[in-house]
Design an enzyme around this catalytic site. Structure first.
Site, short mmCIF file in Angstrom:
data_model
loop_
_atom_site.label_atom_id
_atom_site.label_comp_id
_atom_site.label_asym_id
_atom_site.label_seq_id
_atom_site.Cartn_x
_atom_site.Cartn_y
_atom_site.Cartn_z
N HIS A 1 1.03 -0.88 -0.31
CA HIS A 1 0.02 0.24 0.15
C HIS A 1 0.94 1.34 -0.18
O HIS A 1 1.33 1.59 1.35
CB HIS A 1 -0.78 0.05 1.08
CG HIS A 1 -1.94 1.22 1.47
ND1 HIS A 1 -1.91 1.92 2.11
CD2 HIS A 1 -2.92 1.43 0.17
CE1 HIS A 1 -2.73 2.77 2.53
NE2 HIS A 1 -3.08 2.59 1.14
N HIS B 1 -1.06 10.22 -3.03
CA HIS B 1 -2.39 9.66 -2.93
C HIS B 1 -3.17 10.89 -3.22
O HIS B 1 -4.27 10.61 -3.48
CB HIS B 1 -2.68 9.22 -1.48
CG HIS B 1 -3.83 8.52 -0.80
ND1 HIS B 1 -5.03 9.30 -0.39
CD2 HIS B 1 -4.28 7.50 -1.54
CE1 HIS B 1 -5.98 8.70 0.00
NE2 HIS B 1 -5.61 7.68 -0.55
#
Length: 366
Positions: free
Chosen positions: A35, A77
């Site tokens: 991640h 992100h």
């Protein structure tokens, strides 16, 4: 509550003749998905985070993608780069700070589409969660912001060095929002993936929280020369996907988790990516409740399930698995137990901030 090493009840895969087996859709070993890289150990979306993830055994690394003003794809992100770069320390960019509404949320900060790639390259990465992960903050200022091209180049070099294929699982962030700014994402992503020698042979999975983006990609993959699975990410059950909300729709992610909707999703995607709390909900105190049937229903529709995100700190674990060391403390045993509980449900892959812990959870189970 002090946590031991015993996993939550039911965490072991079912036994089969000749040994254990996986409960995945096709019986194969679940995928270990890094991640944002090994983001528990290095600032997220840096080459250092990806390097650590690969060294620690990740099957795929994840670059989240947002565009710059001149259309370059960078690994961040969020469109708001305030938390993960040192942009606030650059006086030449003070006037760029502004307020934007992104998928219904009002945010004040500095945004990637207000900067050229050359300007982005003057910034340095910073740790997003310095209070939770102070050990990562020591790397602040050491790394630049990589482009998708640079990430793929790096993974290709790592693959050649290690003698194994390493998958790439990019996420297209807020495509409807960016399209509204004249920066549509789909064709840009396919252009990079389709022209790089490594991504023409490596495992690929493209993910997005918006159905329209994936439906568009589904019709374009072959022409772009891209062989990739598509994954529909599922947000908060009560939330409405950005593309649906933009046209005034009210269909929620919860609506899209029912068996009929899952069968429809399978028409354009091979996988879903729900939050771990959509597999096992939690109460207000963070305690695990009864599991849902989402994994079983998705498998019945022919969909893989790749859930997010397993993090090693007590703060992020279900209350039953937390140690008494405080919310920011690492709890590796608790994280292993959490992952094994999801694996017992038949999970096909899982995102983790710490791939080394994910590998420990997988070892000895298959």
């Amino acid at each position: 509550m002090t946590t031991g090493r015993k996993a939550w009840a039911g965490a072991e895969p079912a036994a089969a003749e000749g040994g254990a087996r996986w409960r995945t859709l096709d019986g194969s070993r679940p995928l270990l998905l890094a991640h944002r890289g090994a983001s528990a150990l290095r600032p997220e979306h840096t080459l250092a985070a990806y390097a650590k993830a690969i060294a620690d055994g990740a099957d795929y690394i994840e670059p989240d993608l947002v565009p710059t003003k001149d259309g370059a794809l960078i690994a961040r992100h969020d469109p708001d780069i305030s938390q993960t770069t040192d942009v606030s320390a650059h006086p030449e960019f003070t006037s760029r700070r502004r307020t934007m509404v992104i998928d219904g949320e009002t945010i004040t900060g500095w945004f990637s589409p207000d900067f050229t790639l050359a300007e982005i390259k003057t910034l340095r990465a910073r740790e997003r969660l310095p209070k939770v992960r102070p050990q990562n903050a020591r790397y602040d200022g050491q790394f630049d912001i990589p482009t998708l091209q640079e990430v793929i180049d790096f993974v290709a070099a790592e693959s050649a060095t290690r003698g194994r294929l390493i998958g790439v699982i990019p996420e297209i962030k807020h495509p409807t929002f960016f399209a509204g700014l004249g920066l549509p994402m789909e064709d840009r992503v396919l252009a990079v993936l389709g022209t790089h020698a490594y991504t023409r042979k490596a495992p690929l999975e493209i993910q997005c929280f918006e159905q329209g983006c994936l439906q568009s990609l589904h019709g374009k993959l072959a022409a772009a020369g891209v062989k990739a699975r598509l994954m529909f990410l599922m947000g908060n059950p009560g939330g409405v996907p950005g593309d649906i909300a933009a046209r005034g729709g009210r269909t929620t992610y919860a609506d899209l988790m029912n068996p009929e909707a899952l069968r429809e999703i399978r028409r354009y995607a091979e996988a879903i990516g729900p939050a771990n709390t959509s597999l096992i909900p939690r109460d207000a105190a963070g305690r695990w409740l009864e599991p849902t049937t989402l994994v079983r229903d998705a498998h019945a529709a022919g969909l893989l399930v790749h859930s997010y995100t397993c993090r090693p700190e007590n703060l992020f674990l279900p209350a039953q698995l937390r140690s008494d060391a405080g919310p920011d403390a690492r709890n590796e045993a608790g994280s292993v137990a959490e992952i094994r509980r999801y694996l017992a449900m038949g999970l096909d892959g899982f995102f983790t901030d710490d791939p080394a812990i994910g590998l420990r959870a997988l070892e000895g189970l298959g």
